[in-house]
Write a protein that holds these residues in place. Structure first.
Motif, mmCIF file in Angstrom:
data_model
loop_
_atom_site.group_PDB
_atom_site.id
_atom_site.type_symbol
_atom_site.label_atom_id
_atom_site.label_comp_id
_atom_site.label_asym_id
_atom_site.label_seq_id
_atom_site.Cartn_x
_atom_site.Cartn_y
_atom_site.Cartn_z
ATOM 1 N N ALA A 162 1.256 37.277 -15.867
ATOM 2 C CA ALA A 162 1.962 38.525 -16.146
ATOM 3 C C ALA A 162 2.593 39.083 -14.884
ATOM 4 N N LYS A 163 3.725 39.726 -15.074
ATOM 5 C CA LYS A 163 4.467 40.346 -13.983
ATOM 6 C C LYS A 163 5.193 41.573 -14.508
ATOM 7 N N THR A 164 5.483 42.486 -13.587
ATOM 8 C CA THR A 164 6.193 43.693 -14.025
ATOM 9 C C THR A 164 7.688 43.633 -13.735
ATOM 10 N N SER A 181 -6.727 50.099 -12.160
ATOM 11 C CA SER A 181 -6.086 50.818 -13.267
ATOM 12 C C SER A 181 -6.008 49.948 -14.530
ATOM 13 N N TYR A 182 -6.151 48.633 -14.373
ATOM 14 C CA TYR A 182 -6.159 47.731 -15.540
ATOM 15 C C TYR A 182 -7.546 47.569 -16.143
ATOM 16 N N LYS A 183 -8.574 47.967 -15.397
ATOM 17 C CA LYS A 183 -9.931 47.691 -15.883
ATOM 18 C C LYS A 183 -10.191 48.258 -17.284
ATOM 19 N N ARG A 211 -4.680 40.392 12.719
ATOM 20 C CA ARG A 211 -4.089 40.219 11.391
ATOM 21 C C ARG A 211 -2.627 39.822 11.461
ATOM 22 N N ARG A 212 -2.206 38.985 10.532
ATOM 23 C CA ARG A 212 -0.770 38.695 10.422
ATOM 24 C C ARG A 212 -0.072 39.962 9.906
ATOM 25 N N ALA A 213 1.138 40.202 10.401
ATOM 26 C CA ALA A 213 1.809 41.443 10.013
ATOM 27 C C ALA A 213 2.236 41.443 8.553
ATOM 28 N N SER A 214 2.699 40.291 8.062
ATOM 29 C CA SER A 214 3.124 40.231 6.664
ATOM 30 C C SER A 214 2.983 38.809 6.181
ATOM 31 N N ASP A 215 3.035 38.630 4.864
ATOM 32 C CA ASP A 215 3.129 37.276 4.324
ATOM 33 C C ASP A 215 4.566 36.794 4.536
ATOM 34 N N PRO A 216 4.785 35.466 4.570
ATOM 35 C CA PRO A 216 6.131 34.957 4.861
ATOM 36 C C PRO A 216 7.219 35.521 3.949
ATOM 37 N N LYS A 217 6.873 35.809 2.704
ATOM 38 C CA LYS A 217 7.912 36.273 1.758
ATOM 39 C C LYS A 217 8.275 37.746 1.938
ATOM 40 N N GLU A 218 7.464 38.482 2.681
ATOM 41 C CA GLU A 218 7.679 39.932 2.763
ATOM 42 C C GLU A 218 8.706 40.274 3.831
ATOM 43 N N GLY A 226 -0.483 39.536 -12.627
ATOM 44 C CA GLY A 226 0.073 39.767 -11.285
ATOM 45 C C GLY A 226 0.406 38.428 -10.647
ATOM 46 N N TYR A 227 1.638 38.001 -10.805
ATOM 47 C CA TYR A 227 2.021 36.666 -10.329
ATOM 48 C C TYR A 227 2.760 36.793 -9.003
ATOM 49 N N GLY A 228 1.989 37.062 -7.942
ATOM 50 C CA GLY A 228 2.576 37.164 -6.604
ATOM 51 C C GLY A 228 1.944 36.124 -5.698
ATOM 52 N N THR A 229 1.767 36.467 -4.428
ATOM 53 C CA THR A 229 1.231 35.525 -3.444
ATOM 54 C C THR A 229 -0.081 34.884 -3.919
ATOM 55 N N ILE A 230 -1.022 35.695 -4.338
ATOM 56 C CA ILE A 230 -2.317 35.157 -4.756
ATOM 57 C C ILE A 230 -2.243 34.639 -6.194
ATOM 58 N N GLY A 231 -1.616 35.391 -7.067
ATOM 59 C CA GLY A 231 -1.581 35.023 -8.483
ATOM 60 C C GLY A 231 -0.947 33.670 -8.749
ATOM 61 N N PRO A 284 -1.154 44.190 -7.181
ATOM 62 C CA PRO A 284 -1.245 44.757 -5.819
ATOM 63 C C PRO A 284 -2.440 45.708 -5.655
ATOM 64 N N ASN A 285 -2.774 45.948 -4.386
ATOM 65 C CA ASN A 285 -3.911 46.808 -4.025
ATOM 66 C C ASN A 285 -4.032 48.043 -4.900
ATOM 67 N N GLY A 286 -5.171 48.225 -5.524
ATOM 68 C CA GLY A 286 -5.435 49.442 -6.282
ATOM 69 C C GLY A 286 -4.969 49.407 -7.726
ATOM 70 N N GLY A 303 -9.624 41.511 -3.279
ATOM 71 C CA GLY A 303 -10.135 42.318 -2.172
ATOM 72 C C GLY A 303 -9.397 43.618 -1.912
ATOM 73 N N GLY A 304 -8.205 43.755 -2.478
ATOM 74 C CA GLY A 304 -7.462 45.003 -2.313
ATOM 75 C C GLY A 304 -8.022 46.137 -3.159
ATOM 76 N N GLU A 305 -8.951 45.796 -4.048
ATOM 77 C CA GLU A 305 -9.602 46.835 -4.867
ATOM 78 C C GLU A 305 -10.848 47.340 -4.145
HETATM 79 P P1 NAD Z 1 1.887 40.448 -4.332
HETATM 80 O O1 NAD Z 1 2.638 41.715 -4.160
HETATM 81 O O2 NAD Z 1 2.391 39.211 -3.692
HETATM 82 O O3 NAD Z 1 1.751 40.131 -5.888
HETATM 83 C C1 NAD Z 1 1.435 41.099 -6.842
HETATM 84 C C2 NAD Z 1 2.069 40.728 -8.163
HETATM 85 O O4 NAD Z 1 1.678 41.678 -9.147
HETATM 86 C C3 NAD Z 1 3.597 40.747 -8.147
HETATM 87 O O5 NAD Z 1 4.069 39.604 -8.817
HETATM 88 C C4 NAD Z 1 3.978 41.983 -8.943
HETATM 89 O O6 NAD Z 1 5.168 41.797 -9.683
HETATM 90 C C5 NAD Z 1 2.810 42.088 -9.907
HETATM 91 N N1 NAD Z 1 2.569 43.444 -10.353
HETATM 92 C C6 NAD Z 1 2.816 44.631 -9.722
HETATM 93 N N2 NAD Z 1 2.425 45.667 -10.462
HETATM 94 C C7 NAD Z 1 1.920 45.118 -11.603
HETATM 95 C C8 NAD Z 1 1.369 45.679 -12.778
HETATM 96 N N3 NAD Z 1 1.257 46.994 -12.932
HETATM 97 N N4 NAD Z 1 0.973 44.826 -13.770
HETATM 98 C C9 NAD Z 1 1.084 43.481 -13.644
HETATM 99 N N5 NAD Z 1 1.598 42.893 -12.540
HETATM 100 C C10 NAD Z 1 2.013 43.712 -11.538
HETATM 101 O O7 NAD Z 1 0.386 40.776 -3.898
HETATM 102 P P2 NAD Z 1 -0.708 39.766 -3.319
HETATM 103 O O8 NAD Z 1 -0.489 39.628 -1.866
HETATM 104 O O9 NAD Z 1 -0.776 38.565 -4.166
HETATM 105 O O10 NAD Z 1 -2.023 40.651 -3.481
HETATM 106 C C11 NAD Z 1 -2.734 40.743 -4.704
HETATM 107 C C12 NAD Z 1 -4.177 41.107 -4.417
HETATM 108 O O11 NAD Z 1 -4.768 40.067 -3.640
HETATM 109 C C13 NAD Z 1 -4.386 42.397 -3.629
HETATM 110 O O12 NAD Z 1 -5.599 42.988 -4.044
HETATM 111 C C14 NAD Z 1 -4.544 41.893 -2.209
HETATM 112 O O13 NAD Z 1 -5.283 42.754 -1.388
HETATM 113 C C15 NAD Z 1 -5.304 40.604 -2.450
HETATM 114 N N6 NAD Z 1 -5.171 39.618 -1.373
HETATM 115 C C16 NAD Z 1 -3.965 39.373 -0.778
HETATM 116 C C17 NAD Z 1 -3.890 38.446 0.241
HETATM 117 C C18 NAD Z 1 -2.618 38.160 0.978
HETATM 118 O O14 NAD Z 1 -2.675 37.809 2.129
HETATM 119 N N7 NAD Z 1 -1.465 38.288 0.379
HETATM 120 C C19 NAD Z 1 -5.026 37.743 0.632
HETATM 121 C C20 NAD Z 1 -6.235 37.970 -0.036
HETATM 122 C C21 NAD Z 1 -6.291 38.929 -1.028
#
Ligand code: NAD
Length: 339
Positions: free
Chosen positions: A33-35, A93-95, A168-175, A9-14, A87-89, A109-111
């Protein structure tokens, strides 16, 4: 040998966790990894990270001209431990897949808390996570609350109860599709919010009630905290304890002119911190106020980066690579935390 870590999951946190792993002397990044074949996938490859994708999506990446190194299963197979930042939840499903390959995993923390054997916040309960197979790093808000509470409870005096309001912030800058943009919304509408419950997964039994509103900003969260101590508390003692603690910084607004989350982020930009990240809890020193047994304070939480050091420490705890102080020190030094 260095521990092989994969980031699913290569997003904001990854992306931040992947960069942080690259800086650790005792870890090696297997890949990410990313989807979906979006700009984040493109930049991952551009940075030299091996990119792994689900088999059924491989053709889409090929069509987008993004070079793939293999399937997600290959990445899991090659790793000693997976940091799941999906993403949350989705993490839950990967466990079964991590279990099938016999690999340890760090969830976010989204789990739900029961995805892991222990919920984790390095300053509070590093030792409980040592050698565990499944660890959940609590959310950004909960990380901010826990760093603050564990510090006060262990370095000042015992806490009787906590009442905290999370803005809480409404969204991350990229959203681009989230809001609100013109309103402050109780979220959830009912009290308490889930943050208190999440704190209880680590500080078991503490009397805490939280409320939350979502505000039209992307930069940081802000917490308004009121703690009742078991005995009278002095403002200076609290300030000294916070000053003395890693991953917490104080800013004196009257002296520095930093009086808002916008200015905190601007400083981060000015000093050239990568992505403007601020993994420290930023306490507004002027807000620290004591009245008999009561203590008040306000602090900012940079949601995109605050959990990154905790994820690195969680890897070390799971693999039993270092004790608490050692791990925190290596993480802080390599990530360039102020302390
Ligand atoms: P995000 O949407 O920015 O990134 C998620 C990444 O996962 C995306 O790159 C997406 O392509 C990838 N993805 C989606 N489905 C997938 C799948 N089935 N298999 C593999 N990759 C997949 O999300 P985020 O904000 O980085 O959040 C990730 C986790 O971190 C959540 O549990 C969230 O609650 C937690 N978290 C987020 C923040 C925040 O502010 N953004 C802060 C702390 C914790």
């Amino acid at each position: 040998a260095r521990v092989k870590v994969a980031v699913n999951g290569y997003g904001t946190i990854g992306k931040r966790v992947a960069d942080a792993i690259k800086l650790q002397p005792d870890m090696e990044l297997v890949g990410v990894a990313k989807t979906s074949p979006n700009y984040e996938a493109f930049t991952a490859v551009k940075k030299g990270y091996k990119l792994y994708v689900p088999k059924e999506n491989a053709a889409k990446f090929e069509k987008a001209g993004i070079q793939v190194s293999g399937y997600i299963e290959d990445m899991i197979n090659e790793a000693d431990i997976i940091v799941d930042t999906t993403p949350n939840g989705i993490g839950a499903s990967y466990k079964p897949l991590y279990q099938k390959f016999g690999k340890k995993a760090i969830f976010q923390g989204g789990e739900k808390a029961d995805v892991a054997e222990v919920s984790f916040s390095a300053l509070c309960n590093y030792n409980e996570a040592i050698n565990k197979n499944y660890i959940r790093v609590v959310s950004c808000n909960t990380t901010g609350i826990l760093r603050t509470l564990c510090t006060i409870n262990s370095k000042v005096s015992k806490i009787e109860k906590v009442r905290v309001t999370v803005v809480r912030r409404a969204s991350d800058p990229k959203e681009v599709k989230k809001g609100p943009i013109n309103s402050i919304v109780p979220d959830p509408a009912s009290v308490p919010s889930h943050h208190a419950k999440d704190v209880l997964t680590v500080m078991k039994g503490i009397d805490i009630i939280s409320m939350a509103v979502v505000a039209p900003t992307t930069l940081m969260h802000m917490h308004l905290m009121n703690i009742t101590m078991k005995e009278p508390v002095r403002r200076e003692d609290v300030i000294n304890a916070l000053k003395d603690t890693e991953r917490i910084v104080l800013i004196n607004s009257s002296r520095t002119g930093i009086g808002s989350t916008a200015e905190i982020i601007e400083v981060s930009r000015d000093i050239g911190r990568y992505r403007n990240d601020i993994p420290e809890v930023v306490v507004f020193e002027d807000s620290v106020y004591s009245h008999n047994n009561e203590l008040f304070l306000m602090y900012g939480v940079h949601q995109e980066s605050i959990v990154v050091p905790e994820n690195i420490d969680a890897i070390r705890a799971a693999m039993n690579l270092a004790d608490k102080n050692e791990s925190i020190k290596i993480t802080n030094d390599t990530l360039g935390l102020m302390k």
